[in-house]
Design a protein around this motif. Structure first.
Motif, PDB file in Angstrom:
ATOM      1  N   ARG A 161       0.767  -1.221  -0.045  1.00  0.00           N
ATOM      2  CA  ARG A 161      -0.070  -0.060   0.097  1.00  0.00           C
ATOM      3  C   ARG A 161       0.837   1.099   0.029  1.00  0.00           C
ATOM      4  O   ARG A 161       2.209   1.179   0.456  1.00  0.00           O
ATOM      5  CB  ARG A 161      -0.902   0.079   1.278  1.00  0.00           C
ATOM      6  CG  ARG A 161      -0.061   0.051   2.489  1.00  0.00           C
ATOM      7  CD  ARG A 161      -0.941  -0.043   3.695  1.00  0.00           C
ATOM      8  NE  ARG A 161      -0.296   0.115   5.061  1.00  0.00           N
ATOM      9  CZ  ARG A 161      -0.756  -0.286   6.209  1.00  0.00           C
ATOM     10  NH1 ARG A 161      -2.110  -0.558   6.145  1.00  0.00           N
ATOM     11  NH2 ARG A 161      -0.180   0.126   7.201  1.00  0.00           N
ATOM     12  N   ASN A 162       0.441   2.294  -0.401  1.00  0.00           N
ATOM     13  CA  ASN A 162       1.216   3.574  -0.434  1.00  0.00           C
ATOM     14  C   ASN A 162       0.391   4.648   0.323  1.00  0.00           C
ATOM     15  O   ASN A 162      -0.056   4.342   1.287  1.00  0.00           O
ATOM     16  CB  ASN A 162       1.581   4.052  -1.746  1.00  0.00           C
ATOM     17  CG  ASN A 162       2.937   4.675  -1.892  1.00  0.00           C
ATOM     18  OD1 ASN A 162       3.078   5.841  -1.519  1.00  0.00           O
ATOM     19  ND2 ASN A 162       3.546   3.970  -2.716  1.00  0.00           N
ATOM     20  N   ASP A 163       0.370   5.728  -0.154  1.00  0.00           N
ATOM     21  CA  ASP A 163      -0.323   6.913   0.365  1.00  0.00           C
ATOM     22  C   ASP A 163       0.448   7.471   1.750  1.00  0.00           C
ATOM     23  O   ASP A 163      -0.410   7.622   2.662  1.00  0.00           O
ATOM     24  CB  ASP A 163      -1.895   6.824   0.642  1.00  0.00           C
ATOM     25  CG  ASP A 163      -2.609   6.454  -0.749  1.00  0.00           C
ATOM     26  OD1 ASP A 163      -2.483   7.466  -1.430  1.00  0.00           O
ATOM     27  OD2 ASP A 163      -3.005   5.349  -0.861  1.00  0.00           O
ATOM     28  N   GLY A 164       1.876   7.477   1.747  1.00  0.00           N
ATOM     29  CA  GLY A 164       2.499   7.666   2.961  1.00  0.00           C
ATOM     30  C   GLY A 164       3.092   6.417   3.806  1.00  0.00           C
ATOM     31  O   GLY A 164       3.731   6.841   4.863  1.00  0.00           O
ATOM     32  N   ASP A 165       2.592   5.461   3.560  1.00  0.00           N
ATOM     33  CA  ASP A 165       2.846   4.122   4.284  1.00  0.00           C
ATOM     34  C   ASP A 165       2.884   3.177   3.236  1.00  0.00           C
ATOM     35  O   ASP A 165       2.328   2.014   3.389  1.00  0.00           O
ATOM     36  CB  ASP A 165       1.731   3.916   5.462  1.00  0.00           C
ATOM     37  CG  ASP A 165       0.275   3.553   4.799  1.00  0.00           C
ATOM     38  OD1 ASP A 165       0.147   3.894   3.600  1.00  0.00           O
ATOM     39  OD2 ASP A 165      -0.533   3.226   5.574  1.00  0.00           O
ATOM     40  N   PRO A 166       4.040   3.234   2.840  1.00  0.00           N
ATOM     41  CA  PRO A 166       4.238   2.188   1.568  1.00  0.00           C
ATOM     42  C   PRO A 166       4.944   0.864   2.247  1.00  0.00           C
ATOM     43  O   PRO A 166       5.978   0.447   2.151  1.00  0.00           O
ATOM     44  CB  PRO A 166       5.410   2.569   0.818  1.00  0.00           C
ATOM     45  CG  PRO A 166       6.168   3.634   1.800  1.00  0.00           C
ATOM     46  CD  PRO A 166       5.072   4.284   2.890  1.00  0.00           C
ATOM     47  N   VAL A 167       4.088   0.046   2.963  1.00  0.00           N
ATOM     48  CA  VAL A 167       4.613  -1.105   3.738  1.00  0.00           C
ATOM     49  C   VAL A 167       3.359  -2.030   3.691  1.00  0.00           C
ATOM     50  O   VAL A 167       2.303  -1.598   3.515  1.00  0.00           O
ATOM     51  CB  VAL A 167       5.077  -0.782   5.254  1.00  0.00           C
ATOM     52  CG1 VAL A 167       6.284   0.129   5.381  1.00  0.00           C
ATOM     53  CG2 VAL A 167       3.694   0.027   6.128  1.00  0.00           C
ATOM     54  N   PRO A 168       3.585  -3.226   3.896  1.00  0.00           N
ATOM     55  CA  PRO A 168       2.428  -4.242   3.807  1.00  0.00           C
ATOM     56  C   PRO A 168       1.062  -3.967   4.580  1.00  0.00           C
ATOM     57  O   PRO A 168       1.556  -3.504   5.882  1.00  0.00           O
ATOM     58  CB  PRO A 168       3.143  -5.728   4.113  1.00  0.00           C
ATOM     59  CG  PRO A 168       4.477  -5.593   3.750  1.00  0.00           C
ATOM     60  CD  PRO A 168       4.884  -4.120   4.252  1.00  0.00           C
ATOM     61  N   GLY A 169       0.167  -4.023   4.317  1.00  0.00           N
ATOM     62  CA  GLY A 169      -1.056  -3.908   5.028  1.00  0.00           C
ATOM     63  C   GLY A 169      -2.517  -3.526   4.187  1.00  0.00           C
ATOM     64  O   GLY A 169      -2.300  -3.275   3.056  1.00  0.00           O
ATOM     65  N   PRO A 170      -3.353  -3.420   4.604  1.00  0.00           N
ATOM     66  CA  PRO A 170      -4.759  -2.985   4.008  1.00  0.00           C
ATOM     67  C   PRO A 170      -4.488  -1.673   3.529  1.00  0.00           C
ATOM     68  O   PRO A 170      -4.195  -0.752   3.979  1.00  0.00           O
ATOM     69  CB  PRO A 170      -5.776  -3.351   4.840  1.00  0.00           C
ATOM     70  CG  PRO A 170      -5.377  -2.962   6.427  1.00  0.00           C
ATOM     71  CD  PRO A 170      -3.897  -3.556   6.035  1.00  0.00           C
ATOM     72  N   MET A 171      -5.220  -1.343   2.164  1.00  0.00           N
ATOM     73  CA  MET A 171      -5.397  -0.214   1.549  1.00  0.00           C
ATOM     74  C   MET A 171      -6.575   0.765   2.529  1.00  0.00           C
ATOM     75  O   MET A 171      -6.119   1.920   2.949  1.00  0.00           O
ATOM     76  CB  MET A 171      -5.638  -0.143   0.290  1.00  0.00           C
ATOM     77  CG  MET A 171      -4.566  -0.674  -0.555  1.00  0.00           C
ATOM     78  SD  MET A 171      -4.586  -0.392  -2.302  1.00  0.00           S
ATOM     79  CE  MET A 171      -6.354  -1.428  -2.760  1.00  0.00           C
ATOM     80  N   PHE A 172      -7.660   0.168   2.866  1.00  0.00           N
ATOM     81  CA  PHE A 172      -8.798   0.791   3.179  1.00  0.00           C
ATOM     82  C   PHE A 172      -9.251   0.218   4.517  1.00  0.00           C
ATOM     83  O   PHE A 172      -9.164  -1.199   4.648  1.00  0.00           O
ATOM     84  CB  PHE A 172      -9.968   0.789   2.267  1.00  0.00           C
ATOM     85  CG  PHE A 172      -9.893   1.417   1.091  1.00  0.00           C
ATOM     86  CD1 PHE A 172      -9.276   0.554  -0.087  1.00  0.00           C
ATOM     87  CD2 PHE A 172     -10.456   2.592   0.718  1.00  0.00           C
ATOM     88  CE1 PHE A 172      -9.220   1.075  -1.308  1.00  0.00           C
ATOM     89  CE2 PHE A 172     -10.163   3.214  -0.480  1.00  0.00           C
ATOM     90  CZ  PHE A 172      -9.811   2.379  -1.507  1.00  0.00           C
ATOM     91  N   TYR A 173      -9.005   0.809   5.526  1.00  0.00           N
ATOM     92  CA  TYR A 173      -9.545   0.660   7.166  1.00  0.00           C
ATOM     93  C   TYR A 173      -9.936   1.583   7.827  1.00  0.00           C
ATOM     94  O   TYR A 173      -9.618   2.827   7.603  1.00  0.00           O
ATOM     95  CB  TYR A 173      -8.116   0.077   7.701  1.00  0.00           C
ATOM     96  CG  TYR A 173      -7.001   0.768   7.597  1.00  0.00           C
ATOM     97  CD1 TYR A 173      -6.677   1.726   8.552  1.00  0.00           C
ATOM     98  CD2 TYR A 173      -6.030   0.742   6.403  1.00  0.00           C
ATOM     99  CE1 TYR A 173      -5.363   2.763   8.502  1.00  0.00           C
ATOM    100  CE2 TYR A 173      -5.011   1.594   6.449  1.00  0.00           C
ATOM    101  CZ  TYR A 173      -4.624   2.478   7.253  1.00  0.00           C
ATOM    102  OH  TYR A 173      -3.660   3.220   7.229  1.00  0.00           O
TER     103      TYR A 173
END
Length: 231
Positions: free
Chosen positions: A68-80
């Motif tokens: 995911r990106n948008d300031g947190d380019p690390v594994p994890g959900p996009m929408f939460y």
């Protein structure tokens, strides 16, 4: 990437026609990118009607990874909904929680797809996107997918983002949705490069209260094909 079902509540809101609607947890959308099953070297034909293997087989592998990106380019959900739901595998809380969703809300998040030389050896075309219900989540409310509209966007040759797919989430759950630029050209992902894929999801403003307190958690999956011998 599997996430736990949403369980938090949010501030009150208003539904269609002035009826009260609690803006509780309505949805979490995860993100994932498929490993393209093109380990080719004589075992998998690129073209199903191929008659000359010397033209239609390529020795090599194609695999993709994503963050995911948008300031947190690390594994994890996009929408939460909450930072807790956006937690990374290492335990870092998400920094771009959407807050509770209500009809009419729209959010955009970015998935960065990599064609990494760590495991890939060829250029690729990105050809489709699909969604799958995240495993291990109970009481998934699939009818909600009909009320969630998805646009997938990506830039072309350094230009502005262009819409490459647009459909209800239910279509993405039904199977891969083809992606291409508006002029019909394919979307490249060259070896060692990455591509930003923006997912804009809008909750139908006419959804009403039927979807209050429902849960839907999905993985988005990006499919690719090899570029060589596949114009």
């Amino acid at each position: 990437m599997t996430e736990r079902p949403p369980g938090s509540t949010g501030p009150g809101g208003r539904g269609l026609g002035g009826n009260p609607m609690s803006k509780k947890t309505l949805m979490v959308l995860g993100s994932a990118v498929a490993i393209s099953a093109l380990s080719i070297g004589g075992t998998l034909a690129l073209f199903t009607d191929a008659t000359d293997a010397s033209k239609d087989f390529v020795a090599g592998t194609l695999c993709l990874r994503s963050d995911r990106n948008d300031g947190d380019p690390v594994p994890g959900p996009m929408f939460y909904i909450t930072p807790e739901q956006g937690k990374t595998p290492s335990g870092q809380l998400g920094i771009n929680a959407t807050g509770p969703w209500a009809p009419g809300d729209s959010h955009t998040r970015t998935l960065t797809v990599y064609n990494s030389p760590d495991c890939s050896s060829m250029d690729a075309w990105l050809v489709s996107v699909e969604a799958r219900l995240t495993e291990g989540i109970e009481d998934q409310y699939e009818p909600m997918a009909e009320k969630l509209h998805v646009k997938v966007k990506t830039p072309k040759r350094g230009g502005p983002d262009e819409v490459v797919a647009e459909a209800p989430l239910s279509d993405f759950l039904a199977g891969p949705v083809s992606i291409a630029y508006p002029d019909g050209t394919k979307i490249p992902l060259h070896l060692t490069s990455n591509r930003h894929m923006k997912f804009e999801v809008t909750f139908d403003k006419a959804a009403g209260n039927d979807y209050q307190d429902k849960t839907l958690v999905v993985d988005f999956i990006v499919h690719a094909e090899q570029m060589k011998n596949n114009p």
